[in-house]
Design an enzyme around this catalytic site. Structure first.
Site, PDB file in Angstrom:
ATOM      1  CG  MET A  16       5.899   6.790  -1.276  1.00  0.00           C
ATOM      2  SD  MET A  16       4.543   5.690  -0.908  1.00  0.00           S
ATOM      3  CE  MET A  16       3.581   5.822  -2.396  1.00  0.00           C
ATOM      4  CD  GLN A  71       0.721  12.980   0.528  1.00  0.00           C
ATOM      5  OE1 GLN A  71       0.556  11.789   0.632  1.00  0.00           O
ATOM      6  NE2 GLN A  71       1.669  13.485  -0.246  1.00  0.00           N
ATOM      7  CB  SER A  84       1.053   9.619 -11.215  1.00  0.00           C
ATOM      8  OG  SER A  84       0.938   8.475 -10.398  1.00  0.00           O
ATOM      9  N   GLY A 129       7.911  15.467 -11.905  1.00  0.00           N
ATOM     10  CA  GLY A 129       7.169  16.118 -10.812  1.00  0.00           C
ATOM     11  C   GLY A 129       8.044  16.204  -9.563  1.00  0.00           C
ATOM     12  CG  HIS A 130       9.120  12.666  -7.440  1.00  0.00           C
ATOM     13  ND1 HIS A 130       8.744  11.632  -8.279  1.00  0.00           N
ATOM     14  CD2 HIS A 130       8.359  12.528  -6.317  1.00  0.00           C
ATOM     15  CE1 HIS A 130       7.825  10.898  -7.682  1.00  0.00           C
ATOM     16  NE2 HIS A 130       7.563  11.422  -6.504  1.00  0.00           N
ATOM     17  CB  VAL A 172       5.119  18.426 -13.143  1.00  0.00           C
ATOM     18  CG1 VAL A 172       5.859  18.379 -14.471  1.00  0.00           C
ATOM     19  CG2 VAL A 172       5.816  19.389 -12.181  1.00  0.00           C
ATOM     20  CD  GLN A 220       1.972   6.360   1.945  1.00  0.00           C
ATOM     21  OE1 GLN A 220       2.797   6.865   2.704  1.00  0.00           O
ATOM     22  NE2 GLN A 220       1.599   6.957   0.821  1.00  0.00           N
ATOM     23  N   GLY A 257       3.780  17.909  -3.418  1.00  0.00           N
ATOM     24  CA  GLY A 257       3.087  18.241  -4.666  1.00  0.00           C
ATOM     25  C   GLY A 257       1.609  18.515  -4.436  1.00  0.00           C
ATOM     26  CG  LEU A 310      12.785  10.045  -7.320  1.00  0.00           C
ATOM     27  CD1 LEU A 310      14.071  10.777  -6.929  1.00  0.00           C
ATOM     28  CD2 LEU A 310      11.656  10.430  -6.365  1.00  0.00           C
TER      29      LEU A 310
HETATM   30  O1  PAF Z   1       3.126  11.508  -1.656  1.00  0.00           O
HETATM   31  C1  PAF Z   1       3.873  10.543  -1.397  1.00  0.00           C
HETATM   32  O2  PAF Z   1       4.696  10.116  -2.202  1.00  0.00           O
HETATM   33  C2  PAF Z   1       3.735   9.842  -0.051  1.00  0.00           C
HETATM   34  O3  PAF Z   1       2.416   9.818   0.374  1.00  0.00           O
HETATM   35  C3  PAF Z   1       4.650  10.436   1.022  1.00  0.00           C
HETATM   36  C4  PAF Z   1       4.290  11.881   1.336  1.00  0.00           C
HETATM   37  C5  PAF Z   1       6.102  10.363   0.568  1.00  0.00           C
HETATM   38  C6  PAF Z   1       4.523   9.640   2.325  1.00  0.00           C
HETATM   39  O4  PAF Z   1       4.870   8.312   2.141  1.00  0.00           O
END
Ligand code: PAF
Length: 287
Positions: free
Chosen positions: A32, A162, A194, A38-39, A185, A63, A156, A35
């Site tokens: 999302m 999830q 986060s 962790g990303h 991370v 979501q 992650g 970044l």
């Molecule tokens: O973990 C996330 O950042 C979100 O839930 C995802 C998997 C990108 C879906 O929008």
């Protein structure tokens, strides 16, 4: 290395079609945005496994609950793009909500087709406080899978529920790809990374540190032979700062997701708590 920014579904599909004709192994890192390291570690793992890497950046409206942080969620596409360039990402796919969900304005299951993961997996942990959240996650992730057609998708471990739900979706719906879980991370002081950490004041961040400390304490006790989850819970709870508002601290088998009372190998210890108004999650898997 050229990183292309694409906002349009038809355009990315053209690129994917060309890659597929060349038998290219495609990796997808769904995000999302906002970044962080962790990303970056997900992207680095994807780069090692795949020929081409797509990072999606999409703050997915379906979501988020009505009183959640959809509007406030950090949007930092310029920085995200910079990081992706540095890491050698091939495509950043950043669609708008309209591109993803068309003219539907209600974005609910009165208008849109949703993926509904099994009730037992969504009616617990984060799903209890966030009704509909995992339907929204599963739906957008399936759409991304259909658009990007990845061979591998990287998620992650911090979002353990999830991850579990998405693995189940891939299995149940016969989706032809491999989900690659990637380790959490942490900052050097233990705080799990986060995008929502940016909401924390200095004091809230200090208090939030007790979340990972509580998990560490549970791991330490387990490693020294304590397996009764009531005892482990109490030990973890006693570490949490009194300003931390605990939502859950639970022990689940990470193979089946069943709640367990005697900790053993592969036990997921998952926690969600608020520091100030910020809801944070973290977990460990006992060895
Ligand atoms: O973990 C996330 O950042 C979100 O839930 C995802 C998997 C990108 C879906 O929008």
């Amino acid at each position: 290395m050229n990183t292309i920014l694409i906002n349009n579904i038809e355009e990315i599909k053209k690129n994917i079609k060309e890659w597929k004709q060349e038998n290219t192994k495609i990796g997808l890192v769904p995000t999302m945005g906002a970044l962080h390291k962790g990303h970056a570690s997900l992207i680095e793992t994807a780069k090692k496994t795949c020929d081409k890497v797509v990072v999606s950046v999409f703050v997915n409206p379906i979501q988020f609950g009505p009183n959640e942080d959809f509007d406030k969620y950090p949007r930092t596409i310029e920085n995200d793009l910079e990081l992706c360039k540095k890491l050698g990402v091939d495509i950043v796919f950043a669609p708008t909500p309209k591109e993803m969900y068309g003219e539907n304005t209600k974005l609910s299951n009165t208008e849109l087709t949703f993926v509904c993961p099994p009730y037992n997996l969504v009616d617990c942990l984060c799903g209890k406080a966030r009704p509909g959240h995992f339907d929204g996650v599963a739906t957008v992730v399936l759409k991304l899978f259909n658009i990007v057609k990845p061979d591998y998708a990287f998620f992650g471990q911090k979002d353990a529920q999830q991850l579990f739900i998405l693995k189940k979706m891939v299995k149940d719906l016969n989706i032809d790809l491999t989900i690659v879980p990637c380790p959490i991370v942490r900052e050097t002081d233990g705080l799990a990374l986060s995008s929502r950490n940016t909401y924390l004041s200095k004091e809230e961040r200090e208090n939030a540190l007790t979340i990972s400390k509580a998990l560490k304490e549970i791991e330490k006790l387990y490693n020294s032979g304590t397996v009764d989850t009531n005892i482990l819970f109490d030990a973890g709870f006693s570490i949490l700062n009194h300003n931390i508002d605990l939502e859950y601290l639970e022990f689940r088998d990470f193979e089946t997701f069943e709640k367990i009372h005697t900790a053993r190998k592969n036990t997921l210890v998952a926690i969600a708590a608020k520091s100030g108004k910020t809801r944070l999650i973290d977990n460990i898997i006992l060895g």
